[in-house]
Design an enzyme around this catalytic site. Structure first.
Site, PDB file in Angstrom:
ATOM      1  N   ASN A  26       0.814  -1.204   0.000  1.00  0.00           N
ATOM      2  CA  ASN A  26       0.000   0.000   0.000  1.00  0.00           C
ATOM      3  C   ASN A  26       0.857   1.269   0.000  1.00  0.00           C
ATOM      4  O   ASN A  26       0.962   1.943  -1.026  1.00  0.00           O
ATOM      5  CB  ASN A  26      -0.940  -0.021   1.209  1.00  0.00           C
ATOM      6  CG  ASN A  26      -1.997   1.068   1.142  1.00  0.00           C
ATOM      7  OD1 ASN A  26      -1.923   1.965   0.326  1.00  0.00           O
ATOM      8  ND2 ASN A  26      -2.983   0.980   2.009  1.00  0.00           N
ATOM      9  N   ASP A  27       1.508   1.553   1.132  1.00  0.00           N
ATOM     10  CA  ASP A  27       2.266   2.810   1.222  1.00  0.00           C
ATOM     11  C   ASP A  27       3.349   2.935   0.153  1.00  0.00           C
ATOM     12  O   ASP A  27       3.618   4.029  -0.329  1.00  0.00           O
ATOM     13  CB  ASP A  27       2.908   2.941   2.609  1.00  0.00           C
ATOM     14  CG  ASP A  27       1.862   3.126   3.704  1.00  0.00           C
ATOM     15  OD1 ASP A  27       0.764   3.604   3.385  1.00  0.00           O
ATOM     16  OD2 ASP A  27       2.157   2.789   4.863  1.00  0.00           O
ATOM     17  N   VAL A  28       3.977   1.803  -0.223  1.00  0.00           N
ATOM     18  CA  VAL A  28       5.096   1.865  -1.167  1.00  0.00           C
ATOM     19  C   VAL A  28       4.652   2.174  -2.593  1.00  0.00           C
ATOM     20  O   VAL A  28       5.482   2.372  -3.470  1.00  0.00           O
ATOM     21  CB  VAL A  28       5.944   0.573  -1.156  1.00  0.00           C
ATOM     22  CG1 VAL A  28       6.547   0.349   0.219  1.00  0.00           C
ATOM     23  CG2 VAL A  28       5.132  -0.628  -1.590  1.00  0.00           C
ATOM     24  N   PHE A  77       0.675   1.320   6.999  1.00  0.00           N
ATOM     25  CA  PHE A  77       1.306   1.788   8.236  1.00  0.00           C
ATOM     26  C   PHE A  77       1.187   3.297   8.413  1.00  0.00           C
ATOM     27  O   PHE A  77       1.000   3.798   9.505  1.00  0.00           O
ATOM     28  CB  PHE A  77       2.790   1.430   8.246  1.00  0.00           C
ATOM     29  CG  PHE A  77       3.047   0.007   8.617  1.00  0.00           C
ATOM     30  CD1 PHE A  77       2.478  -0.531   9.759  1.00  0.00           C
ATOM     31  CD2 PHE A  77       3.862  -0.778   7.833  1.00  0.00           C
ATOM     32  CE1 PHE A  77       2.713  -1.850  10.106  1.00  0.00           C
ATOM     33  CE2 PHE A  77       4.104  -2.100   8.176  1.00  0.00           C
ATOM     34  CZ  PHE A  77       3.533  -2.631   9.306  1.00  0.00           C
ATOM     35  N   ALA A  78       1.306   4.022   7.291  1.00  0.00           N
ATOM     36  CA  ALA A  78       1.328   5.475   7.382  1.00  0.00           C
ATOM     37  C   ALA A  78      -0.036   6.023   7.778  1.00  0.00           C
ATOM     38  O   ALA A  78      -0.165   7.174   8.181  1.00  0.00           O
ATOM     39  CB  ALA A  78       1.782   6.088   6.060  1.00  0.00           C
TER      40      ALA A  78
END
Lengths: 92, 466
Positions: free
Chosen positions: B393-395, B432-433
């Protein structure tokens, strides 16, 4: 030069040489690099062996034996698990 | 020619083998041989040490070596590849602990001989036990967080940083006292040393508890570096060059990996260490609201993939959690048989430690020449027909390009530049973010909801029939 200073020279040069070599390890091998570094940090076993060989009292002997055991976990475990990982890396 | 010269030469051979072994790690083709060379280097050093020193009693040495080797061999055989971060964490603890014990034992030995201690010896002993003890407890806390024994959320208390700083200063002061910088009143040096060790152990644990579970890859890399520094300090204690050299190599390796991880998250080391960021359960409110997404099923996804010319897979840790690596590889093999060009794009923080995802894919028999890192593949996305994002997701969040975002500047895989993007994910929940991902709402994006393993098996079946 005192022994300490010679040691510092060796330390700094080894760290620089190590950085050159290790920074070229591709990201795909970073986990094996780390477990391999684990194994190499087991080099503390050399210090533990020197201490144990010269142990003059039971306390020093016990500390030495525990240190040997802990370091050997790293040495044997580290090299074996790194090998286990590296043999999985295959080219098509 | 005297014998000690011969031994010194033997240690030089060992040190050289370590460096050559690491150099062989520069390519997957030679890496296994490199690891074997490093193991040989270790063997040479151990044998030389045993021959050089007049061993008073072999019993303890043999017991220690046997017990340690057995535990190590067992751990290396049993560990699951998903659990490698924990194993490296524990091994960091043992490495640091062993070095601290060497320093401690030498201190006790000198005390019992009643000999005065040279300042340089005192300094090496102090540094070795400080770094070793911090590594020992710090690594156990990191292990606990990775294993889920301790909450992955940052654990904080008022004045934490001040307290840690005071502890560190106290340790330095006691260390200086032990090295003979000043008198220590009526206390015996041994008592002072015990307090010094106690403070160092406490400090190690306290330094790691405020760091979130998501930042553990940085922490174990850094502790890896510390375990090397502790070994080098132990080398100064016993006056052995091969220890100093290997310790420096490990220190350098750990530091390089730490920097690589920080760069991949666009965070400074100070921010990771003191920022109390990266908890396991980000609770930030996401205003995903009612923006429409295009949801597809396995059959539709199979059609899109099967008629593409080029497919890039972006695996995230969700893939490993679902244990869907093998199914993924099967899907990609079927596509390749159909003539589709398949590549894998690996973000540096795709797994739970540097290079973790690559090992997990290698275990699932994905050839390593299909794996590409961020810099190698980012220019390819604009020429890619379909990107398949699995459990990441975040990446892949394009928000990182907006300066206001909490992940601003984090290097991402530019999957939004591809023609189409299939995202395999359980729900629209954030990573996570804790922020929403605009990628989900783009025109070319298709959401394929479900458990990665189930979805991937369905996909394999559908692609075969497509």
């Amino acid at each position: 030069m005192g022994e300490m200073v010679v040691g510092l020279y060796v330390f700094v040069l080894a760290a620089l040489a190590g950085s050159e070599v290790i920074s070229k390890v591709p990201p795909t091998l970073h986990t094996p690099l780390m477990s391999g570094a684990n194994a190499i940090s087991g080099i503390a076993v050399i210090g533990a062996l020197v201490i144990s060989a010269q142990a003059n009292t039971p306390i020093v002997q016990i500390l030495g034996v525990v240190a040997i055991a802990m370091a050997m976990v790293n040495v044997v475990g580290g090299f074996m698990v790194t090998d286990r990982m590296l043999q999985m890396f295959k080219k098509k | 020619m005297d014998l000690s010269f011969l031994f010194d030469l033997t240690y030089l051979v060992s040190a050289t083998l370590f460096v050559v072994g690491l150099k062989r790690l520069q390519s997957p083709a030679t890496a296994r041989q490199g690891n074997a060379l490093a193991a040989l280097a270790m063997l040479v050093a151990i044998v030389a040490t045993l021959v050089e020193n007049d061993v008073l009693s072999w019993t303890g040495i043999l017991i220690g070596m046997t017990v340690g080797s057995l535990i190590g061999a067992l751990a290396a055989r049993m560990v699951k590849m998903t659990d490698m971060p924990q194993m490296v964490g524990i091994f960091n603890a043992f490495g640091g602990g062993a070095s601290a014990l060497v320093a401690g034992a030498e201190f006790v030995r000198i005390q019992q001989m009643g000999a005065p201690m040279a300042t340089s010896t005192g300094l090496s002993i102090g540094l070795g036990s400080l770094i070793g003890a911090v590594t020992f407890t710090g690594s156990f806390v990191a292990f606990g967080k990775l294993q889920g024994l301790i909450s992955g959320n940052p654990i904080t208390f008022p004045l934490q940083k001040t307290f840690n700083a005071l502890l560190f200063l106290a340790a330095l002061a006691l260390g200086a006292g032990l090295s003979g910088a000043f008198a220590l009143g009526g206390l015996t040096p041994l008592t002072v040393f015990m307090v010094f060790i106690g403070i160092s152990l406490l400090l190690g644990a306290l330094l790691v508890i405020p760091i979130g579970g998501a930042d553990m890859p940085v922490v174990i890399s850094l502790l890896n570096s510390y375990s090397g520094l502790a070994a080098a300090a132990a080398g100064f204690v016993v006056g052995n060059m091969v220890l100093i050299i290997s310790g420096a190599l490990v220190g350098a390796a750990g530091l390089i990996l730490t920097i690589a991880m920080c760069k991949a998250m666009n965070r400074s080391l100070a921010n990771v260490a003191f920022g109390t960021f990266g908890g396991e359960s980000a609770t930030a409110q996401v205003a995903s609201g009612d923006k429409p997404v295009r949801s597809i099923d396995a059959e539709q996804a199979a059609m899109v993939l099967a008629y593409a010319q080029s497919v890039v897979v972006v695996p995230g840790y969700g893939l490993a959690v679902a244990q869907a690596q093998h199914e993924l590889r099967k899907v990609m093999e079927i596509l390749e048989e159909r003539g589709v060009d398949v590549k894998y794009a690996i973000h540096p923080v795709a797994g739970r430690m540097p290079g973790h995802m690559n090992v997990l894919l290698a275990e699932a028999d994905v050839p390593y020449d299909k794996l590409f890192d961020l810099d190698e593949i980012n220019d390819d996305f604009q020429r890619t027909d379909v990107v398949l994002v699995v459990g990441a997701n975040d990446v892949v969040n394009p928000e990182s390009r907006s300066p206001q975002s909490v992940i601003a500047g984090m290097p991402i895989l530019d999957v939004d530049r591809a023609k189409n993007c299939i995202i395999m994910k359980r729900s629209l929940s954030p990573g996570f973010a804790g922020i929403d991902n605009p990628l989900f709402y783009l025109d070319g994006t298709m959401m394929f909801f479900g458990d990665a393993k189930v979805s991937m098996s369905d996909l394999a079946r559908e692609v075969r029939e497509a």
